[in-house]
Design a protein around this motif. Structure first.
Motif, PDB file in Angstrom:
ATOM      1  N   THR A 669      31.855  38.778  15.570  1.00 32.31           N
ATOM      2  CA  THR A 669      31.313  38.193  16.796  1.00 32.31           C
ATOM      3  C   THR A 669      30.682  36.844  16.505  1.00 32.31           C
ATOM      4  OG1 THR A 669      29.198  39.329  16.463  1.00 32.31           O
ATOM      5  CG2 THR A 669      30.858  40.473  17.800  1.00 32.31           C
ATOM      6  N   SER A 670      30.302  36.183  17.582  1.00 36.05           N
ATOM      7  CA  SER A 670      29.549  34.923  17.536  1.00 36.05           C
ATOM      8  C   SER A 670      30.200  33.868  16.665  1.00 36.05           C
ATOM      9  CB  SER A 670      28.109  35.174  17.056  1.00 36.05           C
ATOM     10  OG  SER A 670      27.478  36.164  17.819  1.00 36.05           O
ATOM     11  N   PRO A 671      31.486  33.581  16.871  1.00 39.33           N
ATOM     12  CA  PRO A 671      32.107  32.521  16.079  1.00 39.33           C
ATOM     13  C   PRO A 671      31.500  31.165  16.411  1.00 39.33           C
ATOM     14  CG  PRO A 671      33.552  33.152  17.879  1.00 39.33           C
ATOM     15  CD  PRO A 671      32.407  34.133  17.889  1.00 39.33           C
ATOM     16  N   ARG A 672      31.402  30.339  15.388  1.00 40.10           N
ATOM     17  CA  ARG A 672      30.812  29.015  15.573  1.00 40.10           C
ATOM     18  C   ARG A 672      31.572  28.014  14.727  1.00 40.10           C
ATOM     19  NH1 ARG A 672      24.641  27.315  13.768  1.00 40.10           N
ATOM     20  NH2 ARG A 672      24.732  25.127  14.457  1.00 40.10           N
ATOM     21  N   LEU A 673      31.969  26.919  15.351  1.00 47.57           N
ATOM     22  CA  LEU A 673      32.711  25.869  14.672  1.00 47.57           C
ATOM     23  C   LEU A 673      31.825  24.626  14.580  1.00 47.57           C
ATOM     24  CD1 LEU A 673      35.476  24.860  13.533  1.00 47.57           C
ATOM     25  CD2 LEU A 673      35.976  24.066  15.851  1.00 47.57           C
ATOM     26  N   THR A 674      31.613  24.142  13.348  1.00 50.78           N
ATOM     27  CA  THR A 674      30.766  22.977  13.138  1.00 50.78           C
ATOM     28  C   THR A 674      31.571  21.864  12.493  1.00 50.78           C
ATOM     29  OG1 THR A 674      28.841  24.411  12.808  1.00 50.78           O
ATOM     30  CG2 THR A 674      28.650  22.110  12.070  1.00 50.78           C
ATOM     31  N   PRO A 675      31.743  20.722  13.162  1.00 52.71           N
ATOM     32  CA  PRO A 675      32.408  19.581  12.503  1.00 52.71           C
ATOM     33  C   PRO A 675      31.542  19.058  11.366  1.00 52.71           C
ATOM     34  CG  PRO A 675      32.301  19.311  14.897  1.00 52.71           C
ATOM     35  CD  PRO A 675      31.379  20.430  14.545  1.00 52.71           C
ATOM     36  N   VAL A 676      32.179  18.679  10.268  1.00 57.02           N
ATOM     37  CA  VAL A 676      31.440  18.181   9.105  1.00 57.02           C
ATOM     38  C   VAL A 676      31.865  16.754   8.767  1.00 57.02           C
ATOM     39  CG1 VAL A 676      30.887  18.564   6.665  1.00 57.02           C
ATOM     40  CG2 VAL A 676      31.176  20.518   8.204  1.00 57.02           C
ATOM     41  N   THR A 677      33.127  16.559   8.445  1.00 59.79           N
ATOM     42  CA  THR A 677      33.638  15.239   8.097  1.00 59.79           C
ATOM     43  C   THR A 677      34.671  14.817   9.122  1.00 59.79           C
ATOM     44  OG1 THR A 677      33.334  15.723   5.742  1.00 59.79           O
ATOM     45  CG2 THR A 677      34.747  13.849   6.304  1.00 59.79           C
ATOM     46  N   PRO A 678      34.481  13.698   9.800  1.00 57.34           N
ATOM     47  CA  PRO A 678      35.472  13.259  10.792  1.00 57.34           C
ATOM     48  C   PRO A 678      36.838  13.052  10.146  1.00 57.34           C
ATOM     49  CG  PRO A 678      33.422  12.011  11.004  1.00 57.34           C
ATOM     50  CD  PRO A 678      33.313  12.800   9.738  1.00 57.34           C
TER      51      PRO A 678
END
Length: 871
Positions: A669-678
């Protein structure tokens, strides 16, 4: 002593066999039997090593040494001393003036081969099934400590080639699974572990060695014909995105050595394939260590040196034990007559010495204390010689320490539960149990009774060949079960007893297996590859299961196997309630009892797909058996092997890649996507190369390879010296290969560091997901992350590709853990064959990152540029 006891790498039959002499360099370079459109381009000269910052100190030390070496000392380090000419399966010459001993090279990927008091770890395929990075690393550390303890400088492992393209291929079990990311991660973790102990790891085999039959220039086939090796014809994109992928991970991990394959690649012998070695490995991937042949895969002298080969093993020429070599004194001659540039021999020696320094082997590294050739305390120092001194060859040094704890953890955590109807498992220790199958018990002829595991008797602990090791002891399933359920009745036979009575409460546990190995040994008609058994269980295992299922209302099947087996004859039988795949557990096969009786919940996952029929695979991945002509094995399926193919053709497997059940349940549950390097479409420009060490290019004095006064020669031992070297004339008429040049190529844009452009490993996104144990018992979960690139943007690409995974700690009921997985630029890229670089189409927009328990059990998804949610 059985002859094959110390036979390295399945080279060839030496007794009662005919041989085809290796062709000359010129004939090899003419590339006969080339399939149109599948030629390997030339790439010269060999890039110099020493331009990567991480290796700068080691190369500086090596430069100081090599600058003062004679030609004989340099050549000595590049050439093995010959078959059976030392304690190990291979050893180089030495440079004693500089404290560099003969370097000991020893198999294998699961433990120190052919010696005593060493751990027989679970095989690579078992390690892959754990999906546990920490265990992968811990096993590497433990193996490194054991190899070092035995005085082995160079560990001949891990194996990531074969990749498992051919399900019946004999040596798939030595690697970590039929997926490039699983192979790459397993290899990198193993390399880091092994090399943390100061032992040089060797990743192998580069590349395309996907079946055993016809892999060599003069293999002895079951039909008795001689043949050239097959050519693995691989297109550029498939090479990069599948077969080269785990080698890139290995180079990125700092591996010290790479072993070439036996077969040709695109019509050019692997060990003198300039495109493979000079371009892809040393230039594009920035490999800084040294490249070696497989045993007896050396086919040409000057040609292989020019193509980037650095070390010939075991050193012999076309026929062993004749005292001849393509290198040794012949390499000295080729340097003196100018056909091999001085720069090349300097680089060869420097790469070897720099790796020796890089791993700290100049400080208190022990000498070999064992013999691969005999178990006796004393014996021949040079067993391959006609006359050899005798001395102590085995000191029986115990290197096991507490490594059985790592072995047990892997054997246990790899066990994969495929089916568990009515929650039959775990069993009660007081249940009425009857166990069937020779695979549950010991080898009736004794522990280690067949050399290199070249038989299938008792429980299957590993496949056969050079990737095997002696068992210091064996805990069988029978012993493990007896310890937990003493009243169990055992029938250690593959023939179902007809007088067995089965009460309704009785439970049958049936053990079956499927074996394979290296083709210098044929086992029950299978010459390495599973040619006779196909993908079915050995010893009429299907019949044993069916017989038990007809008699018992509850049957549990335990499978020890090298890879996929077909279960269709019995898998849907109403009595077959549970199926466990225990893979190849090594010495700790008894750990199956911990799973059967619920001391631990199963947490292994399949490192390959299990089909319903072999016809479910693409026809191009079948074994090719043609002794009459040069085999052209063209990889027409491209990127679509294993689960990639099944998804492309909408074929439903029996069990998908990554499948594995537990005694508990888990939610994601609770998936989260965080951008790090463009991201950009292509990586930023590669870093500039550093400056490698350089040497004068003057041809050395011929006296440097004259025979030393007072040297006691050992016949058949390979030396770098020459008779009358001052008479050598320039080799002006040498037929250099087409495209040969001494002008360095421009640095490839995809390179820049070990593994390629370092930007490829920039973390583009981090995916987090909460894993919760929603069941009633404790257990571990595996979160597998698959990338889906939008098909309208990236055509001809597999629907899903494994790119990351993480395994949780043991979670108690109701307990949660947040799992984090990093996705790199490379994970979202495809190989642009025109630009010759990795490309992120549409800078990743629209790509989906799926997380679940298998390739067909995906629970949550995050879309790049979009939202995260349930699948």
């Amino acid at each position: 002593m059985p002859f094959f006891k110390s036979f390295p790498f399945g080279a060839l039959c030496l007794l009662g066999c005919s041989f085809a002499l290796a062709e000359s360099d010129a004939n090899l370079e003419s590339r006969q039997n080339v399939l149109e459109g599948w030629e390997s381009p030339s790439y010269y000269p060999t890039p110099l090593g020493g331009w990567v910052p991480e290796w700068e100190e080691a190369y500086a030390k090596a430069h100081a040494v090599v600058s003062n070496m004679t030609l004989a000392e340099k050549v000595n380090l590049t050439t093995g001393t010959g078959f059976f000419m030392g304690p190990c399966v291979g050893q180089t010459g030495s440079a004693e003036r500089f404290g560099i001993p003969r370097l000991c090279l020893q198999d294998g990927p699961l433990g120190v081969r052919n010696t005593d008091h060493a751990t027989a770890f679970p095989a690579g395929i078992t390690v892959g099934a754990t999906f546990d990075k920490q265990l992968m690393y811990d096993r590497g550390v433990a193996m490194g400590e054991e190899f070092r303890g035995k005085g082995v400088n160079i560990h001949l492992g891990p194996s990531v080639g074969p990749l498992g393209r051919k399900p019946r291929g004999g040596r798939n079990w030595e690697g970590f699974g039929m997926d490039p990311s699983l192979q790459g991660i397993g290899s990198a973790q193993t390399i880091k572990g092994v090399q943390s102990t100061g032992v040089i790891a060797t990743v192998k085999h580069l590349v395309g060695n996907e079946q055993e039959l016809f892999r060599m220039i003069f293999p002895i086939q079951p039909v008795g014909f001689l043949s050239k090796p097959y050519s693995s014809n691989i297109d550029d994109r498939t090479m990069h995105e599948l077969y080269l992928w785990p080698f890139a991970d290995s180079v990125r991990a700092g591996v010290g050595s790479v072993m070439m394959a036996y077969n040709d690649v695109n019509s050019s012998s692997s060990s003198q394939n300039s495109e493979l070695i000079n371009h892809l490995l040393k230039d594009e991937l920035g490999f800084q260590g040294f490249v070696m042949t497989d045993w007896f895969a050396h086919q040409g002298g000057v040609s292989s040196a020019l193509a980037g080969l650095d070390m010939a093993m075991p050193g012999d020429g076309a026929v062993p034990l004749l005292g001849t070599s393509h290198w040794a004194g012949e390499l000295s001659r080729s340097v003196l007559n100018g056909t091999v540039p001085v720069e090349r021999i300097n680089d060869m020696a420097t790469r070897i010495v720099a790796t020796w320094f890089k791993l700290g082997q100049d400080k208190d590294f022990p000498a070999p204390n064992f013999s691969s050739h005999t178990d006796a305390e004393t014996g021949l120092i040079y067993p391959g010689a006609v006359v050899s001194p005798i001395g102590v060859v085995n000191q029986y040094v115990d290197v096991q320490d507490d490594h059985n704890t790592v072995a047990r953890a892997i054997a246990r955590d790899a066990i994969t539960l495929l089916k568990n109807e009515d929650n039959v498992l775990p069993l009660d220790s007081n249940a009425s149990l009857k166990v069937f199958g020779e695979d549950a018990g010991p080898d009736p002829q004794g522990l280690n009774s067949c050399a290199d595991k070249g038989c299938n008797r008792g429980v299957l602990t590993m496949g056969w060949g050079s990737g095997s090791a002696k068992l210091p002891y064996l805990i069988t399933p029978e012993e493990g079960i007896k310890a937990k359920a003493p009243k169990t009745e055992f029938h250690i036979t593959d023939k179902f007893p007809r007088d067995i009575e089965a009460d309704p409460e009785d439970i049958a546990i049936v053990f079956i297996n499927a074996d394979s190995g290296e083709n210098f040994i044929t086992v029950e008609g299978n010459p390495g590859d599973r040619t006779v058994s196909d993908l079915y269980a050995w010893h009429h295992g299907d019949e044993l299961v069916m017989d038990a299922a007809e008699k018992f209302s509850t049957v549990v099947v335990v499978v020890h196997t090298v890879g996929p087996i077909i279960m269709e004859k019995w898998i849907d039988h109403p009595s077959v309630k549970s199926v466990l795949v225990a893979h190849l557990p090594g010495q700790e096969a008894g750990m199956i009892a911990d799973i059967l009786f619920g001391e631990h919940s199963p947490s292994g996952h399949l490192p390959y797909t299990i089909p319903r029929s072999e016809s479910d695979y693409p026809e191009s991945v079948s074994l090719i058996n043609d002794p009459f002509k040069k085999i052209q094995d063209t990889f027409t399926e491209g990127l679509f092997i294993d689960y990639r193919h099944f998804q492309r053709t909408n074929t439903t497997p029996r069990y998908p890649f990554g499948h594995g059940l537990s005694y508990t349940t888990f939610s994601l549950t609770s998936p989260r996507l965080t951008p790090v390097t463009p991201l950009t479409e292509y990586p930023p420009p590669r870093p500039a190369k550093g400056t490698p060490p350089t040497y004068p290019d003057t041809i050395p004095s011929a006296s440097e390879v004259s025979w030393p006064e007072g040297l006691t020669r050992i016949w058949r031992y390979l030396y770098p010296y020459l008779d009358n070297p001052t008479s050598i004339k320039p080799g002006d008429d040498y037929p250099y290969p087409e495209g040969y040049s001494t002008t360095p190529k421009p640095p490839p844009r995809a390179g820049g560091a070990e593994g390629g452009n370092p930007a490829l490993w920039d973390v583009a996104f981090t995916v987090e997901v909460t894993v919760t144990n929603t069941g009633a018992v404790s257990g571990r979960a595996v979160a597998q992350l698959y990338v889906e690139l939008p098909p309208q943007v990236v055509p001809d690409t597999p629907k899903l590709q494994l790119r990351q995974f993480e395994k949780t700690k043991v979670l108690q009921p109701g307990e949660s853990e947040v799992v984090r997985m990093d996705i790199t630029r490379r994970d979202l890229s495809v190989w642009d064959v025109e630009v010759q670089d990795w490309k992120v189409r549409e800078v990743g927009k629209g790509a989906k990152l799926w997380v679940g328990g298998s390739v067909e059990d995906l629970r949550v998804v995050c879309e790049i540029g979009g939202e995260c949610g349930d699948a």
